[in-house]
Every structure is written in C-alpha cells, then in structure tokens.
Write a protein that holds these residues in place. Structure first.
Motif, mmCIF file in Angstrom:
data_model
loop_
_atom_site.group_PDB
_atom_site.id
_atom_site.type_symbol
_atom_site.label_atom_id
_atom_site.label_comp_id
_atom_site.label_asym_id
_atom_site.label_seq_id
_atom_site.Cartn_x
_atom_site.Cartn_y
_atom_site.Cartn_z
ATOM 1 N N VAL A 92 0.849 -1.182 0.000
ATOM 2 C CA VAL A 92 0.000 0.000 0.000
ATOM 3 C C VAL A 92 0.890 1.239 0.000
ATOM 4 N N ASN A 93 0.536 2.190 -0.843
ATOM 5 C CA ASN A 93 1.303 3.420 -0.954
ATOM 6 C C ASN A 93 0.374 4.600 -0.687
ATOM 7 N N GLN A 94 0.927 5.648 -0.147
ATOM 8 C CA GLN A 94 0.108 6.836 0.114
ATOM 9 C C GLN A 94 0.951 8.089 -0.052
ATOM 10 N N ASP A 128 -1.033 16.301 6.792
ATOM 11 C CA ASP A 128 -1.902 17.331 7.364
ATOM 12 C C ASP A 128 -3.181 16.761 7.956
ATOM 13 N N ASP A 129 -3.642 15.645 7.410
ATOM 14 C CA ASP A 129 -4.868 15.026 7.900
ATOM 15 C C ASP A 129 -4.749 13.508 7.750
ATOM 16 N N PRO A 130 -4.158 12.823 8.727
ATOM 17 C CA PRO A 130 -3.935 11.378 8.593
ATOM 18 C C PRO A 130 -5.181 10.515 8.808
ATOM 19 N N PRO A 138 -8.160 10.108 7.213
ATOM 20 C CA PRO A 138 -8.649 9.315 6.069
ATOM 21 C C PRO A 138 -7.708 8.169 5.699
ATOM 22 N N TRP A 139 -6.411 8.401 5.783
ATOM 23 C CA TRP A 139 -5.436 7.359 5.484
ATOM 24 C C TRP A 139 -5.551 6.223 6.502
ATOM 25 N N GLU A 140 -5.655 6.571 7.773
ATOM 26 C CA GLU A 140 -5.793 5.552 8.815
ATOM 27 C C GLU A 140 -7.074 4.733 8.627
ATOM 28 N N GLU A 141 -8.169 5.416 8.283
ATOM 29 C CA GLU A 141 -9.426 4.708 8.037
ATOM 30 C C GLU A 141 -9.289 3.770 6.835
ATOM 31 N N SER A 142 -8.634 4.240 5.790
ATOM 32 C CA SER A 142 -8.436 3.416 4.609
ATOM 33 C C SER A 142 -7.643 2.149 4.939
ATOM 34 N N LEU A 143 -6.581 2.287 5.711
ATOM 35 C CA LEU A 143 -5.788 1.117 6.101
ATOM 36 C C LEU A 143 -6.592 0.152 6.964
ATOM 37 N N GLN A 144 -7.375 0.687 7.894
ATOM 38 C CA GLN A 144 -8.212 -0.163 8.743
ATOM 39 C C GLN A 144 -9.214 -0.945 7.906
#
Length: 78
Positions: free
Chosen positions: A43-45, A50-52, A54-60
């Motif tokens: 997984v790449n991001q 500035d706002d982690p 959405p990224w954390e939710e996506s990984l979960q």
C-alpha cells in the motif's frame, strides 16, 4: 491508447484500487485472476501529513473489510 486519454476516471477504473470494500475486493480478485495471485499487497500513500485520519481509516478498512475476503486463484499449491 494515447497519454492524453489517461485521466482521473481512467486511473480510478484501471489503476487505483478505490471504491467501496466490495468494489476493491472485486478489483483485487480480477487482478489476481489475471496475474495468478501474489503473496502480499503493498500500500502506498501520499500527502496525508496534514490530515492522517482518512489514510488511517483506509488502512483499517483494507485490513479488516477487504483483505480477509479476497479470494486468490488456486494455482496448484499443495
């Protein structure tokens, strides 16, 4: 295909694994069927400093709702 034909819609449909968990599962299973499966998903991001959230939710969601449901092709493993 010309490079000028590659736009956001093309990328979202053919390159980026995005959408609902069900859509991502379908895309991963189609890709697995085409290439014979794989051992890991990388997984790449970009640009989440500035706002982690959405990224954390996506990984979960990837870990809990997508990966456990992806069916890999049977490639004759014993």
């Amino acid at each position: 295909m010309s490079p000028k034909d590659i736009d956001d819609d093309f990328l979202a449909e053919h390159v980026i694994l995005c959408g609902s968990p069900e859509t991502v599962i379908e895309k991963l299973e189609a890709l697995a069927d085409q290439v014979g499966g794989w051992g890991q998903i990388v997984v790449n991001q970009h640009d989440s400093i500035d706002d982690p959230k959405p990224w954390e939710e996506s990984l979960q969601r990837l870990a809990k709702e997508v990966c456990p449901k992806v069916k890999m092709p049977d490639i004759g493993r014993a």
